[in-house]
Scaffold this active site. Structure first.
Site, PDB file in Angstrom:
ATOM      1  N   GLU A   1       0.836  -1.209   0.000  1.00 27.40           N
ATOM      2  CA  GLU A   1       0.000   0.000   0.000  1.00 27.40           C
ATOM      3  C   GLU A   1       0.865   1.250   0.000  1.00 27.40           C
ATOM      4  OE1 GLU A   1      -3.170  -0.305  -1.182  1.00 27.40           O
ATOM      5  OE2 GLU A   1      -3.515  -1.672   0.494  1.00 27.40           O
TER       6      GLU A   1
ATOM      7  N   LEU B   1     -11.689   0.624  -3.199  1.00 28.02           N
ATOM      8  CA  LEU B   1     -11.752  -0.508  -4.137  1.00 28.02           C
ATOM      9  C   LEU B   1     -11.692  -0.025  -5.589  1.00 28.02           C
ATOM     10  CD1 LEU B   1     -14.409  -2.541  -2.146  1.00 28.02           C
ATOM     11  CD2 LEU B   1     -11.943  -2.937  -2.216  1.00 28.02           C
TER      12      LEU B   1
ATOM     13  N   SER C   1     -13.155   2.503  -7.486  1.00 26.03           N
ATOM     14  CA  SER C   1     -14.290   2.803  -8.360  1.00 26.03           C
ATOM     15  C   SER C   1     -13.848   3.767  -9.460  1.00 26.03           C
ATOM     16  CB  SER C   1     -15.441   3.404  -7.553  1.00 26.03           C
ATOM     17  OG  SER C   1     -15.006   4.555  -6.864  1.00 26.03           O
ATOM     18  N   SER C   2     -12.931   4.677  -9.148  1.00 21.55           N
ATOM     19  CA  SER C   2     -12.531   5.640 -10.184  1.00 21.55           C
ATOM     20  C   SER C   2     -11.745   4.969 -11.302  1.00 21.55           C
ATOM     21  CB  SER C   2     -11.765   6.824  -9.581  1.00 21.55           C
ATOM     22  OG  SER C   2     -10.916   6.408  -8.567  1.00 21.55           O
TER      23      SER C   2
ATOM     24  N   ASP D   1      -4.067   1.086  -9.461  1.00 21.20           N
ATOM     25  CA  ASP D   1      -5.500   0.844  -9.655  1.00 21.20           C
ATOM     26  C   ASP D   1      -5.855   0.690 -11.118  1.00 21.20           C
ATOM     27  OD1 ASP D   1      -5.403   1.215  -6.982  1.00 21.20           O
ATOM     28  OD2 ASP D   1      -6.515   3.104  -6.957  1.00 21.20           O
TER      29      ASP D   1
ATOM     30  N   TYR E   1      -4.048  11.964   0.980  1.00 22.75           N
ATOM     31  CA  TYR E   1      -3.273  11.108   0.073  1.00 22.75           C
ATOM     32  C   TYR E   1      -2.115  11.915  -0.532  1.00 22.75           C
ATOM     33  CZ  TYR E   1      -2.237   7.868  -3.724  1.00 22.75           C
ATOM     34  OH  TYR E   1      -1.602   7.010  -4.586  1.00 22.75           O
TER      35      TYR E   1
HETATM   36  C1  GLA Z   1      -5.023   4.591  -4.185  1.00 21.39           C
HETATM   37  C2  GLA Z   1      -4.207   4.986  -5.401  1.00 21.39           C
HETATM   38  C3  GLA Z   1      -3.160   3.935  -5.741  1.00 21.39           C
HETATM   39  C4  GLA Z   1      -2.360   3.519  -4.517  1.00 21.39           C
HETATM   40  C5  GLA Z   1      -3.281   3.219  -3.340  1.00 21.39           C
HETATM   41  C6  GLA Z   1      -2.528   2.957  -2.077  1.00 21.39           C
HETATM   42  O1  GLA Z   1      -5.851   3.498  -4.484  1.00 21.39           O
HETATM   43  O2  GLA Z   1      -5.045   5.169  -6.521  1.00 21.39           O
HETATM   44  O3  GLA Z   1      -2.322   4.427  -6.764  1.00 21.39           O
HETATM   45  O4  GLA Z   1      -1.406   4.494  -4.179  1.00 21.39           O
HETATM   46  O5  GLA Z   1      -4.181   4.273  -3.092  1.00 21.39           O
HETATM   47  O6  GLA Z   1      -1.784   1.801  -2.174  1.00 21.39           O
END
Ligand code: GLA
Length: 366
Positions: A27, A119, A121-122, A166, A215
């Site tokens: 993560e 999860l 969605s974007s 993602d 973030y």
């Molecule tokens: C979000 C971001 C990913 C990643 C995760 C954390 O989902 O879109 O790129 O950094 O957080 O692991």
């Protein structure tokens, strides 16, 4: 329920979809050039679409209330307004910027990937839309290019400085394997999920919002740590560097410790999966959670509560926060066949203590 036909009076010419993902481990490592291990979940986002002859984009979503509001803009006039439509605008803006030739279109979006749940969605929306546009306008783009375009849309248009995990998962992952990705080289390998395992994904009911800043703050902290340490990316550091990185000022020392140890945990998790050592895999999950809670500081009380409830269940090997953090979902590993019942039990205990409304997303009711 409205659908494309109700809205536009004819059937769509293209229908495409993409899955949400659950990250098993790794993560916040992706924007540090490190390792990740996501897998696709059954929940998907679908885009139905018919190209138009002009530059107009008409789009509505089944997930924004009934009756759905039809939104419009012109290709070439994209402008962020801090709303879900920015993901659609971001994709057409990015395609245009990349020199791809597209026209307007009528589109209908529907999704069962819960929003703000960690999860993706974007990314599911971005990749589903890109797949639909690739088919509608015969764009020459491979799956890796789709993932990169989705990330660019999010970084440069929406304003969330996310990594590539993602979009790679939405574009390339499936439900039977985990996508072991080196985000520096972009080399990836599909690692089969152990057959004697049930994956549990429990949404805490606490929503996060990436663009809200936490973030991006974590990302900026990692960049600052790189400057102080004189490395290009935190990926350049390993376990033997910990004495040096622990001397950084708070909280940068913690942030770096999480990234270094988390990268190692991904490698160890892949080995554990390959030899089917589920107890070890489970320990890595708990260790990853502790690292996110104490060092990266991206967990919340509700998520910690779910992980603690999981610890009391003999059928659970391990549990951890998944995704960007500050809310979202917990991923757990359970004995084969026990996942649904134990997941429901944890959800009920959590709901009773927290007053939140959790949702067991995986496994489906047997
Ligand atoms: C979000 C971001 C990913 C990643 C995760 C954390 O989902 O879109 O790129 O950094 O957080 O692991």
């Amino acid at each position: 329920m409205t659908d494309f036909q109700d809205l536009y009076g004819s059937a769509p010419t293209v229908v495409a979809d993409a899955p949400g993902r659950v990250n098993l481990i790794g993560e916040h490592t992706d924007y540090n050039g490190g390792f990740v291990l996501p897998t696709a979940i059954p929940q998907r986002t679908t885009v139905a679409l018919t190209p138009r002859r002009d530059r107009a984009v008409h789009v509505a979503s089944a997930n924004t209330g009934e009756p759905p509001a039809l939104r419009e803009y012109l290709i070439g006039m994209e402008n962020p307004i801090h709303d879900w439509i920015d993901y659609v605008q971001g994709i057409t803006w990015t395609l245009r910027t990349a020199g791809q030739r597209i026209r307007g279109f009528d589109a209908w979006i529907s999704s069962d990937v819960p929003l703000g749940s960690g999860l993706s969605s974007s990314a599911a929306l971005e990749v589903a839309l890109l797949r639909a546009l690739r088919a509608a306008f015969d764009l020459e783009l491979d799956d890796l290019a789709l993932a990169r375009l989705g990330q660019t849309a999010e970084n440069d248009f929406v304003g969330a400085h996310v990594g590539i995990m993602d979009q790679m998962a939405a574009s390339l992952a499936d439900e039977h394997t985990a996508l072991f990705l080196d985000t520096r080289s972009m080399a990836y390998q599909r690692v089969p999920l152990p057959a004697d395992l049930d994956l549990i994904v429990l949404n805490s009911g606490v929503a996060h919002d990436h663009a809200s800043g936490d973030y991006n703050t974590r990302r900026a902290e990692c960049e600052r740590a790189c400057e102080l340490l004189g490395v290009r990316q935190l990926r350049d550091l390993g376990i033997t560097d910990l004495p040096r990185t622990d001397a950084l000022p708070e909280p940068l020392n913690r942030r770096v410790r999480h990234i270094i140890t988390e990268n190692q945990r991904v490698l160890d998790a892949v080995s554990a999966m390959q030899v089917g050592d589920l107890p070890h895999l489970g320990q890595l999950f708990y260790a990853s959670h502790a690292s996110m809670r104490d060092d990266y500081q991206i967990s919340v009380m509700e998520i910690d509560m779910i992980v603690e409830l999981a610890r009391r269940e003999p059928d659970i090997y391990g549990a951890r926060l998944t995704g960007g953090g500050f809310g979202g979902a917990v991923v757990m590993l359970a004995h084969k066949g026990s996942g649904y019942n134990v997941g429901q039990r944890i959800a009920q205990a959590y709901a009773a203590t927290s007053g939140r409304t959790p949702a067991l997303l995986v496994p489906a009711k047997p």
